[in-house]
Design an enzyme around this catalytic site. Structure first.
Site, PDB file in Angstrom:
ATOM      1  N   CYS A   2      -2.504  -4.911 -10.444  1.00 32.08           N
ATOM      2  CA  CYS A   2      -2.779  -4.861 -11.871  1.00 32.08           C
ATOM      3  C   CYS A   2      -3.739  -3.705 -12.112  1.00 32.08           C
ATOM      4  O   CYS A   2      -4.335  -3.177 -11.185  1.00 32.08           O
ATOM      5  CB  CYS A   2      -3.438  -6.151 -12.330  1.00 32.08           C
ATOM      6  SG  CYS A   2      -2.424  -7.584 -11.968  1.00 32.08           S
ATOM      7  N   ARG A  27       0.308   0.720 -12.458  1.00 31.06           N
ATOM      8  CA  ARG A  27      -0.116  -0.293 -11.485  1.00 31.06           C
ATOM      9  C   ARG A  27       0.523  -1.655 -11.745  1.00 31.06           C
ATOM     10  O   ARG A  27       0.393  -2.579 -10.931  1.00 31.06           O
ATOM     11  CB  ARG A  27      -1.639  -0.440 -11.539  1.00 31.06           C
ATOM     12  CG  ARG A  27      -2.394   0.826 -11.205  1.00 31.06           C
ATOM     13  CD  ARG A  27      -3.865   0.586 -11.347  1.00 31.06           C
ATOM     14  NE  ARG A  27      -4.340  -0.371 -10.391  1.00 31.06           N
ATOM     15  CZ  ARG A  27      -4.959  -0.099  -9.259  1.00 31.06           C
ATOM     16  NH1 ARG A  27      -5.199   1.154  -8.948  1.00 31.06           N
ATOM     17  NH2 ARG A  27      -5.359  -1.038  -8.450  1.00 31.06           N
ATOM     18  N   TRP A  70       0.869  -7.094 -13.169  1.00 30.21           N
ATOM     19  CA  TRP A  70       2.031  -7.289 -12.299  1.00 30.21           C
ATOM     20  C   TRP A  70       1.900  -8.723 -11.818  1.00 30.21           C
ATOM     21  O   TRP A  70       0.964  -9.058 -11.083  1.00 30.21           O
ATOM     22  CB  TRP A  70       1.987  -6.317 -11.123  1.00 30.21           C
ATOM     23  CG  TRP A  70       3.209  -6.401 -10.239  1.00 30.21           C
ATOM     24  CD1 TRP A  70       4.383  -5.726 -10.400  1.00 30.21           C
ATOM     25  CD2 TRP A  70       3.360  -7.196  -9.050  1.00 30.21           C
ATOM     26  NE1 TRP A  70       5.263  -6.058  -9.396  1.00 30.21           N
ATOM     27  CE2 TRP A  70       4.660  -6.955  -8.550  1.00 30.21           C
ATOM     28  CE3 TRP A  70       2.541  -8.077  -8.357  1.00 30.21           C
ATOM     29  CZ2 TRP A  70       5.146  -7.568  -7.410  1.00 30.21           C
ATOM     30  CZ3 TRP A  70       3.028  -8.695  -7.211  1.00 30.21           C
ATOM     31  CH2 TRP A  70       4.327  -8.428  -6.746  1.00 30.21           C
ATOM     32  N   ASN A  96      -7.991  -8.558 -10.977  1.00 31.77           N
ATOM     33  CA  ASN A  96      -6.990  -7.910 -10.140  1.00 31.77           C
ATOM     34  C   ASN A  96      -7.100  -8.487  -8.742  1.00 31.77           C
ATOM     35  O   ASN A  96      -8.168  -8.410  -8.129  1.00 31.77           O
ATOM     36  CB  ASN A  96      -7.223  -6.393 -10.096  1.00 31.77           C
ATOM     37  CG  ASN A  96      -6.150  -5.670  -9.299  1.00 31.77           C
ATOM     38  OD1 ASN A  96      -5.094  -6.237  -9.017  1.00 31.77           O
ATOM     39  ND2 ASN A  96      -6.410  -4.437  -8.934  1.00 31.77           N
ATOM     40  N   GLY A  97      -6.029  -9.089  -8.266  1.00 32.72           N
ATOM     41  CA  GLY A  97      -6.050  -9.670  -6.924  1.00 32.72           C
ATOM     42  C   GLY A  97      -5.337 -10.999  -6.915  1.00 32.72           C
ATOM     43  O   GLY A  97      -4.650 -11.365  -7.862  1.00 32.72           O
ATOM     44  N   GLU A 443      15.128   7.200   3.319  1.00 30.37           N
ATOM     45  CA  GLU A 443      14.330   7.432   2.117  1.00 30.37           C
ATOM     46  C   GLU A 443      15.247   7.564   0.886  1.00 30.37           C
ATOM     47  O   GLU A 443      14.943   7.046  -0.187  1.00 30.37           O
ATOM     48  CB  GLU A 443      13.457   8.679   2.308  1.00 30.37           C
ATOM     49  CG  GLU A 443      12.618   9.088   1.115  1.00 30.37           C
ATOM     50  CD  GLU A 443      11.664   8.006   0.611  1.00 30.37           C
ATOM     51  OE1 GLU A 443      11.461   6.994   1.286  1.00 30.37           O
ATOM     52  OE2 GLU A 443      11.130   8.182  -0.513  1.00 30.37           O
ATOM     53  N   LYS A 447      15.105   5.088  -2.355  1.00 28.03           N
ATOM     54  CA  LYS A 447      14.888   5.615  -3.715  1.00 28.03           C
ATOM     55  C   LYS A 447      15.968   5.099  -4.655  1.00 28.03           C
ATOM     56  O   LYS A 447      15.691   4.702  -5.771  1.00 28.03           O
ATOM     57  CB  LYS A 447      14.919   7.160  -3.637  1.00 28.03           C
ATOM     58  CG  LYS A 447      14.000   7.843  -4.566  1.00 28.03           C
ATOM     59  CD  LYS A 447      12.622   8.129  -4.021  1.00 28.03           C
ATOM     60  CE  LYS A 447      11.885   6.955  -3.536  1.00 28.03           C
ATOM     61  NZ  LYS A 447      10.555   7.213  -3.030  1.00 28.03           N
ATOM     62  N   GLU A 450      15.478   1.383  -5.395  1.00 29.38           N
ATOM     63  CA  GLU A 450      14.260   1.147  -6.162  1.00 29.38           C
ATOM     64  C   GLU A 450      14.432   1.416  -7.655  1.00 29.38           C
ATOM     65  O   GLU A 450      13.949   0.646  -8.480  1.00 29.38           O
ATOM     66  CB  GLU A 450      13.188   2.082  -5.572  1.00 29.38           C
ATOM     67  CG  GLU A 450      11.811   1.892  -6.066  1.00 29.38           C
ATOM     68  CD  GLU A 450      10.836   2.852  -5.399  1.00 29.38           C
ATOM     69  OE1 GLU A 450      11.264   3.897  -4.867  1.00 29.38           O
ATOM     70  OE2 GLU A 450       9.641   2.568  -5.413  1.00 29.38           O
ATOM     71  N   HIS A 466      29.616   1.089  15.666  1.00 29.54           N
ATOM     72  CA  HIS A 466      29.278  -0.191  16.300  1.00 29.54           C
ATOM     73  C   HIS A 466      29.327  -1.348  15.310  1.00 29.54           C
ATOM     74  O   HIS A 466      28.716  -2.382  15.544  1.00 29.54           O
ATOM     75  CB  HIS A 466      27.905  -0.098  16.973  1.00 29.54           C
ATOM     76  CG  HIS A 466      27.883   0.909  18.083  1.00 29.54           C
ATOM     77  ND1 HIS A 466      28.514   0.700  19.285  1.00 29.54           N
ATOM     78  CD2 HIS A 466      27.373   2.170  18.129  1.00 29.54           C
ATOM     79  CE1 HIS A 466      28.371   1.776  20.052  1.00 29.54           C
ATOM     80  NE2 HIS A 466      27.687   2.691  19.367  1.00 29.54           N
ATOM     81  N   LYS A 562       3.210   0.746  -8.830  1.00 31.29           N
ATOM     82  CA  LYS A 562       2.936   1.920  -8.002  1.00 31.29           C
ATOM     83  C   LYS A 562       2.135   1.562  -6.761  1.00 31.29           C
ATOM     84  O   LYS A 562       2.404   2.041  -5.674  1.00 31.29           O
ATOM     85  CB  LYS A 562       2.185   2.956  -8.849  1.00 31.29           C
ATOM     86  CG  LYS A 562       1.896   4.261  -8.134  1.00 31.29           C
ATOM     87  CD  LYS A 562       3.162   5.043  -7.902  1.00 31.29           C
ATOM     88  CE  LYS A 562       2.925   6.364  -7.205  1.00 31.29           C
ATOM     89  NZ  LYS A 562       4.193   6.885  -6.647  1.00 31.29           N
TER      90      LYS A 562
HETATM   91  C1  AGP Z   1       8.007   4.490  -2.961  1.00 33.29           C
HETATM   92  O1  AGP Z   1       8.955   5.026  -3.799  1.00 33.29           O
HETATM   93  C2  AGP Z   1       7.660   3.107  -3.205  1.00 33.29           C
HETATM   94  N1  AGP Z   1       7.229   2.915  -4.536  1.00 33.29           N
HETATM   95  C3  AGP Z   1       6.842   2.368  -2.152  1.00 33.29           C
HETATM   96  O2  AGP Z   1       7.677   2.195  -1.056  1.00 33.29           O
HETATM   97  C4  AGP Z   1       5.512   3.008  -1.681  1.00 33.29           C
HETATM   98  O3  AGP Z   1       5.758   4.167  -0.963  1.00 33.29           O
HETATM   99  C5  AGP Z   1       4.746   1.980  -0.829  1.00 33.29           C
HETATM  100  O4  AGP Z   1       4.462   0.862  -1.608  1.00 33.29           O
HETATM  101  C6  AGP Z   1       3.484   2.544  -0.225  1.00 33.29           C
HETATM  102  O5  AGP Z   1       2.576   2.994  -1.186  1.00 33.29           O
HETATM  103  P1  AGP Z   1       1.336   3.885  -0.779  1.00 33.29           P
HETATM  104  O6  AGP Z   1       1.880   5.173  -0.253  1.00 33.29           O
HETATM  105  O7  AGP Z   1       0.545   4.044  -2.033  1.00 33.29           O
HETATM  106  O8  AGP Z   1       0.596   3.139   0.289  1.00 33.29           O
END
Ligand code: AGP
Length: 567
Positions: A2, A27, A70, A96-97, A443, A447, A450, A466, A562
């Site tokens: 959050c 966040r 969040w 937050n937490g 990756e 992406k 996500e 395989h 994020k």
């Molecule tokens: C990346 O597109 C993602 N949003 C996610 O995998 C991110 O890389 C991961 O949560 C790690 O975040 P950080 O690099 O801030 O530790």
């Protein structure tokens, strides 16, 4: 996950907190709220985005706290949105937490006749503060001691132009100006107001007013020096992900320049084993780091997903933590266990003053610039560059500016390559690679998942036969990444095998054509190990274009945030 923020001082607290919430929205963005210290406390909450709060009435309050959420406990409804009010309506709290013992605390409150109005763990804090029959700063200490888990919170009290602050397990920074004070979950939200911030440590708490910050730990007053905030607020734009991708060439240059001033920890030179730890995209950077460090230096390396990390400390270990935000809870937890076991730690992060930067024995700052879009793009490429530079340095080789200029030029070309095709999105989609290109494939698939919510997987080229090749038919499409000359024959064979089964193939290649239906040809890199910085770009753009075409918001994909600050 959050974002929390507070303002106290001579200016309009409502406007400042609403602006700050917009900067913190990356966040968490499933609900939001604000509390204003007026004649009594005024609380406004919404189950929507921060922009919904623009509707709230004008106010001349000089003190306010805000929250963008969040959800962990309770669905994203207005009732579960923060701030939460105490039973007597005199205290408002944003948190937050995750409070691990909240069920017990909730029962205790129920036994006292206090009924909670939300399903959140956070609401208990407001009631507990109101029950303490003492000065508020002392109440914050007492309540803080009873909360288990991550509990960073802000509280305001009716009739007081003060913000009570407590940090534990989630970040909190404070800037003090002339007759005013700001506090927020991260320095980005403070950056429009100050270039300095005091970063609170776990267990620290205090009170912020127009005359400054009084900070305490364990009942004793403490003094902390502010650090320089090395970021500036991002410009307003329609799509942050697109702007962040476009900014890559300059970001790479900043990473290179930052590395010139970085003193490599002595433990790196002598390390017998290097552990690389991260989550999600940052974990993919760790996989690359393992590969490049092993190839360049011969050092034994292990890349580990932070949530699976269980260190067995050995003499000569060094642990590298890769994290854009520097606040990812799984990564920080792994960092803490390394510290407990005496393993030297190095953080590679993009955020100065972040927990990882402050808590690791040494840290390297990427200087990629603020990354707001949830999907990491430029920070990933800068992480790859940093790990490459680290490997070269440990191997005793200098990396010249000319090499960086070549990467920047190639990045520019790759950013203009168009990988999006309707048929890719209408097919079962696979990302394929070998060696370093398998990491890029992973990756690319992450992406796409996500920000488009479409299923996509990545496989090593040689592994298809395989089992997974059974899925290949006219309804399948494969994106094949090829950047290493030595893997070219294998990839040519894979493409042939896929096409023979009717799958459509698109190659993203730095090594010329490999027999695919379509090729995106990228510049051949002098140093092949740098090619993953380039070859990932069409894949990032593919995900972005697909997301926009589907009418989604690539900057704020559902269910995500994020910075993942819960375990
Ligand atoms: C990346 O597109 C993602 N949003 C996610 O995998 C991110 O890389 C991961 O949560 C790690 O975040 P950080 O690099 O801030 O530790």
């Amino acid at each position: 996950m959050c974002g929390i923020i507070g303002y106290v001082g001579g200016r309009n607290a409502r406007d400042i907190v609403l602006e700050g919430l917009k900067l913190l929205e990356y966040r968490g963005y499933d609900s939001a709220g604000i509390a204003l210290v007026e004649d009594s406390l005024a609380v406004y909450k919404t189950a929507g985005r921060v922009r919904e709060l623009n509707m709230l009435p004008k106010s001349d309050a000089h003190t306010a706290i805000g929250h963008t959420r969040w959800a962990t406990h309770g669905r994203p409804t207005a009732a579960n949105a923060h701030p939460h009010l105490s039973f007597d309506g005199k205290i408002a709290v944003v948190h937050n937490g995750v409070i691990e013992n909240f069920a017990v605390l909730r029962e205790e409150l129920a036994a006292k006749g206090i009924t909670l109005l939300s399903d959140t763990d956070s609401e208990v804090i407001a009631h507990m503060l109101a029950l303490e029959n003492c000065d508020m700063t002392e109440a914050v200490r007492r309540v803080g001691e009873r909360l288990k888990g991550a509990a960073t919170f802000l509280a305001v009290k009716e009739g007081e132009d003060k913000i009570y602050i407590r940090r534990f397990g989630a970040s909190m920074a404070v800037s003090v100006g002339e007759g005013e004070g700001f506090c927020a979950s991260d320095v980005l939200a403070l950056s429009p107001h100050s270039d300095r911030a005091i970063v609170l440590g776990d267990g620290e708490y205090g009170v912020l007013s127009a005359s400054g910050l009084d900070l305490f730990k364990d009942g004793r007053r403490i003094k902390k020096q502010p650090i320089l905030i090395r970021c500036s607020p991002p410009k307003d734009c329609a799509c942050h992900m697109s702007a962040e991708l476009e900014e890559l060439p300059e970001a790479l240059q900043r990473t290179y320049d930052s590395f010139k001033n970085f003193h490599i920890p002595s433990e790196l030179a002598g390390a017998k084993r290097i552990l690389l730890v991260g989550c999600g995209t940052a974990y993919h950077a760790c996989l690359y780091g393992k590969l490049v460090l092993e190839r360049e230096t011969g050092a034994r390396c292990e890349a580990v997903v932070a949530s699976e990390f269980e260190p067995d400390a050995n003499e000569g270990d060094l642990a590298i933590f890769v994290t854009q935000s520097g606040e990812t809870a799984d990564t920080l937890s792994a960092l803490h266990s390394c510290k407990r076991q005496g393993i030297p730690t190095l953080a590679i992060t993009n955020v100065a003053g972040s927990s990882a930067a402050l808590e690791a024995d040494s840290s390297f700052l990427l200087e990629a610039g603020a990354e707001i879009a949830v999907a990491a793009t430029k920070s990933y490429c800068c992480q790859l560059l940093a790990l490459y530079l680290l490997a070269k340095k440990r191997a005793g080789h200098a990396v010249e500016q000319s090499e960086i200029s070549e990467v920047k030029r190639a990045a520019r070309e790759a950013l203009d390559a168009v990988a999006y095709e309707e048929r890719l999105m209408n097919s079962k989609l696979f990302f394929i690679g070998k060696g370093q290109d398998y990491i890029t494939a992973r990756e690319g698939a992450l992406k796409l998942r996500e920000i488009t919510y479409r299923q996509a997987d990545a496989y090593p080229a040689g592994e298809l036969k395989h089992g997974t090749i059974a899925l290949m038919d006219e309804g399948a499409a494969a994106i094949v990444v090829a950047t290493e000359e030595r893997a070219k024959c294998r990839l040519v064979a894979t493409v042939e095998e896929l096409r023979a089964r009717g799958a459509y193939t698109l190659a993203v290649s730095c090594v010329g054509e490999i027999g695919a239906d379509k090729h995106i040809l990228l510049p051949r890199m002098r140093e092949e190990a740098l090619a993953p910085i380039i070859s990932v770009l069409p894949l990032q753009y593919l995900a972005l274009t697909a997301s926009l075409t589907l009418g989604l918001d690539p900057d704020k994909p559902r269910n995500l945030a994020k910075s993942v600050t819960v375990i």
